[in-house]
Design an enzyme around this catalytic site. Structure first.
Site, PDB file in Angstrom:
ATOM      1  N   GLU A  13      82.088   7.312  41.609  1.00 49.92           N
ATOM      2  CA  GLU A  13      81.523   6.089  40.789  1.00 49.92           C
ATOM      3  C   GLU A  13      80.066   6.767  40.285  1.00 49.92           C
ATOM      4  O   GLU A  13      79.464   7.282  40.974  1.00 49.92           O
ATOM      5  CB  GLU A  13      81.423   5.132  41.772  1.00 49.92           C
ATOM      6  CG  GLU A  13      80.554   3.868  41.024  1.00 49.92           C
ATOM      7  CD  GLU A  13      80.264   2.754  41.716  1.00 49.92           C
ATOM      8  OE1 GLU A  13      79.755   1.997  41.622  1.00 49.92           O
ATOM      9  OE2 GLU A  13      80.664   2.959  43.410  1.00 49.92           O
ATOM     10  N   GLU A  69      69.427   4.539  40.314  1.00 51.10           N
ATOM     11  CA  GLU A  69      69.953   4.730  41.527  1.00 51.10           C
ATOM     12  C   GLU A  69      70.438   6.113  41.951  1.00 51.10           C
ATOM     13  O   GLU A  69      70.629   6.321  43.277  1.00 51.10           O
ATOM     14  CB  GLU A  69      71.153   3.792  41.787  1.00 51.10           C
ATOM     15  CG  GLU A  69      70.540   2.139  41.686  1.00 51.10           C
ATOM     16  CD  GLU A  69      71.913   1.391  41.909  1.00 51.10           C
ATOM     17  OE1 GLU A  69      72.611   1.672  42.829  1.00 51.10           O
ATOM     18  OE2 GLU A  69      71.878   0.114  41.295  1.00 51.10           O
ATOM     19  N   ASP A  93      82.166   1.421  37.111  1.00 53.95           N
ATOM     20  CA  ASP A  93      81.494   0.132  37.488  1.00 53.95           C
ATOM     21  C   ASP A  93      80.698  -0.373  36.334  1.00 53.95           C
ATOM     22  O   ASP A  93      80.036   0.326  35.882  1.00 53.95           O
ATOM     23  CB  ASP A  93      80.487   0.380  38.674  1.00 53.95           C
ATOM     24  CG  ASP A  93      79.705  -0.875  39.034  1.00 53.95           C
ATOM     25  OD1 ASP A  93      79.379  -1.808  38.221  1.00 53.95           O
ATOM     26  OD2 ASP A  93      79.448  -0.878  40.299  1.00 53.95           O
ATOM     27  N   THR A  94      81.400  -1.565  35.929  1.00 58.76           N
ATOM     28  CA  THR A  94      80.832  -2.154  34.388  1.00 58.76           C
ATOM     29  C   THR A  94      79.317  -2.309  34.523  1.00 58.76           C
ATOM     30  O   THR A  94      78.632  -2.204  33.373  1.00 58.76           O
ATOM     31  CB  THR A  94      81.601  -3.291  33.837  1.00 58.76           C
ATOM     32  OG1 THR A  94      81.456  -4.224  35.058  1.00 58.76           O
ATOM     33  CG2 THR A  94      82.979  -2.859  33.804  1.00 58.76           C
ATOM     34  N   HIS A 145      76.995  -0.310  35.856  1.00 58.78           N
ATOM     35  CA  HIS A 145      76.087   0.695  35.874  1.00 58.78           C
ATOM     36  C   HIS A 145      76.594   1.156  34.484  1.00 58.78           C
ATOM     37  O   HIS A 145      75.600   1.760  33.866  1.00 58.78           O
ATOM     38  CB  HIS A 145      76.557   1.862  36.664  1.00 58.78           C
ATOM     39  CG  HIS A 145      76.416   1.609  38.281  1.00 58.78           C
ATOM     40  ND1 HIS A 145      74.971   1.363  38.762  1.00 58.78           N
ATOM     41  CD2 HIS A 145      77.103   1.095  39.289  1.00 58.78           C
ATOM     42  CE1 HIS A 145      75.057   1.086  40.022  1.00 58.78           C
ATOM     43  NE2 HIS A 145      76.310   1.073  40.165  1.00 58.78           N
ATOM     44  N   ARG A 154      74.608  -7.984  37.244  1.00 56.51           N
ATOM     45  CA  ARG A 154      75.198  -8.185  38.617  1.00 56.51           C
ATOM     46  C   ARG A 154      75.304  -9.389  39.276  1.00 56.51           C
ATOM     47  O   ARG A 154      75.575  -9.612  40.399  1.00 56.51           O
ATOM     48  CB  ARG A 154      74.592  -7.104  39.686  1.00 56.51           C
ATOM     49  CG  ARG A 154      75.422  -6.434  40.645  1.00 56.51           C
ATOM     50  CD  ARG A 154      75.094  -5.320  41.094  1.00 56.51           C
ATOM     51  NE  ARG A 154      76.049  -4.504  41.508  1.00 56.51           N
ATOM     52  CZ  ARG A 154      76.129  -3.142  41.836  1.00 56.51           C
ATOM     53  NH1 ARG A 154      75.008  -2.494  41.560  1.00 56.51           N
ATOM     54  NH2 ARG A 154      77.027  -2.405  41.934  1.00 56.51           N
ATOM     55  N   GLU A 212      81.854  -6.531  42.788  1.00 53.74           N
ATOM     56  CA  GLU A 212      81.159  -5.845  44.031  1.00 53.74           C
ATOM     57  C   GLU A 212      79.557  -6.242  43.595  1.00 53.74           C
ATOM     58  O   GLU A 212      78.902  -5.549  42.613  1.00 53.74           O
ATOM     59  CB  GLU A 212      81.338  -4.189  44.040  1.00 53.74           C
ATOM     60  CG  GLU A 212      80.474  -3.744  45.252  1.00 53.74           C
ATOM     61  CD  GLU A 212      80.069  -2.438  45.009  1.00 53.74           C
ATOM     62  OE1 GLU A 212      80.203  -1.417  45.665  1.00 53.74           O
ATOM     63  OE2 GLU A 212      79.295  -2.143  43.778  1.00 53.74           O
TER      64      GLU A 212
END
Length: 288
Positions: free
Chosen positions: A155, A161, A188-189, A191, A220, A249
């Site tokens: 990912e 991050e 992950d959309t 990011h 998020r 998530e």
């Protein structure tokens, strides 16, 4: 181009409700099922806090599938300049591979390559050495995953991050360099919204290597309340014939370490229950 929608199952991460997830939190499982999810994605922060046999039994009885995701702090960094931390990171990945097999999870995903929150400017030679350690350990992990019938999802994280893998192109380059069939892409959309110029185009570029999607909103928060191009994202998944799952998530009550690493400074929704139920309803409209 495909003319029919492939079947996509929806899930929710335990991060939404609890951090770290533990046996005492299993009362959440019926709630997850009642909200309309097919999958519970267990974030493995501390494996010894979870009764895995009971988890398998309860999810089977509820008709929930399990997927596993990782939590990578400094001591689980397979590219660290600290050899003890590299070993601890690899041992953690190998443990999670075995747990994936035990729970029936087809995958174990996350930023396998480094620690979340590791952001620095370092000399080129140091970056080269860190990548070499990463490659060495991912090849070992890839072999172990194949031995247990599991796939690994790499990912990409946003620039705040990690300083290692931020874009789909970078993740695909790492996967190509490892050169092991057990290694795929987890997308992950949230990011991607920061790092990709065109999210649907990034999905198309990933193609058959796309293993897993965490379908998170631009801030998020609750899916559908931000500015992501959800219809175009679904169309891109259809075009590549994606038949994996989409999972929410985000973080309802993150631990102090997780909140610091992911820069979570405020509530992301009215409550975890609100985010879960509204997210499930939105997923049903877009993905099923």
């Amino acid at each position: 181009m495909m003319t029919t929608k492939p079947v996509i199952q929806t899930g929710i991460s335990t991060f939404v409700y609890a951090s770290p997830f533990k046996t005492a939190d299993f009362h959440l499982l019926p709630k997850i099922k009642a909200a309309g999810y097919d999958i519970v994605e267990v974030a493995v922060e501390q494996a010894d806090l979870i009764d895995w046999d009971l988890l398998v039994s309860m999810t089977r009885d509820l008709g929930l599938r399990i997927t596993l995701s990782g939590a990578f702090g400094p001591r689980r960094d397979i590219s660290s300049d600290n050899a003890a931390f590299r070993k601890e990171g690899l041992d953690y990945i190998l443990t999670c591979i075995r747990l994936a097999e035990k729970t029936g999870s087809p995958l174990f995903g996350g930023p396998l390559y480094s620690a979340v929150g590791k952001t620095r400017i370092v000399p080129v030679e140091q970056k080269r050495q860190e990548r070499a350690w990463c490659l060495e350990n991912l090849r070992i992990a890839g072999k172990a995953a194949a031995d247990h019938g599991i796939l690994l999802g790499v990912e990409a994280l946003n620039r705040f991050e990690t300083d290692m893998i931020n874009t789909t192109d970078q993740a695909l380059a790492l996967i190509a360099e490892v050169d092991h069939p057990a290694l795929r892409l987890s997308f992950d959309t949230f990011h991607a919204n920061i790092e990709e110029k065109d999210i649907p185009a990034a999905i198309r570029k990933a193609g058959a290597l796309l293993l897993h999607v965490q379908a998170n909103e631009s801030d998020r928060g609750t899916p559908g309340t931000g500015h992501l191009p959800w219809t175009a994202i679904r169309q891109a998944l259809d075009e590549i014939g994606y038949q994996g799952s989409v999972v929410l998530e985000t973080f309802g009550e993150p631990s102090e370490e997780l909140a610091r690493a992911a820069c979570i400074w405020r509530p992301l929704a009215g409550s975890a229950d609100e985010m879960a139920t509204e997210g499930a309803a939105f997923y049903k409209r877009i993905f099923t």
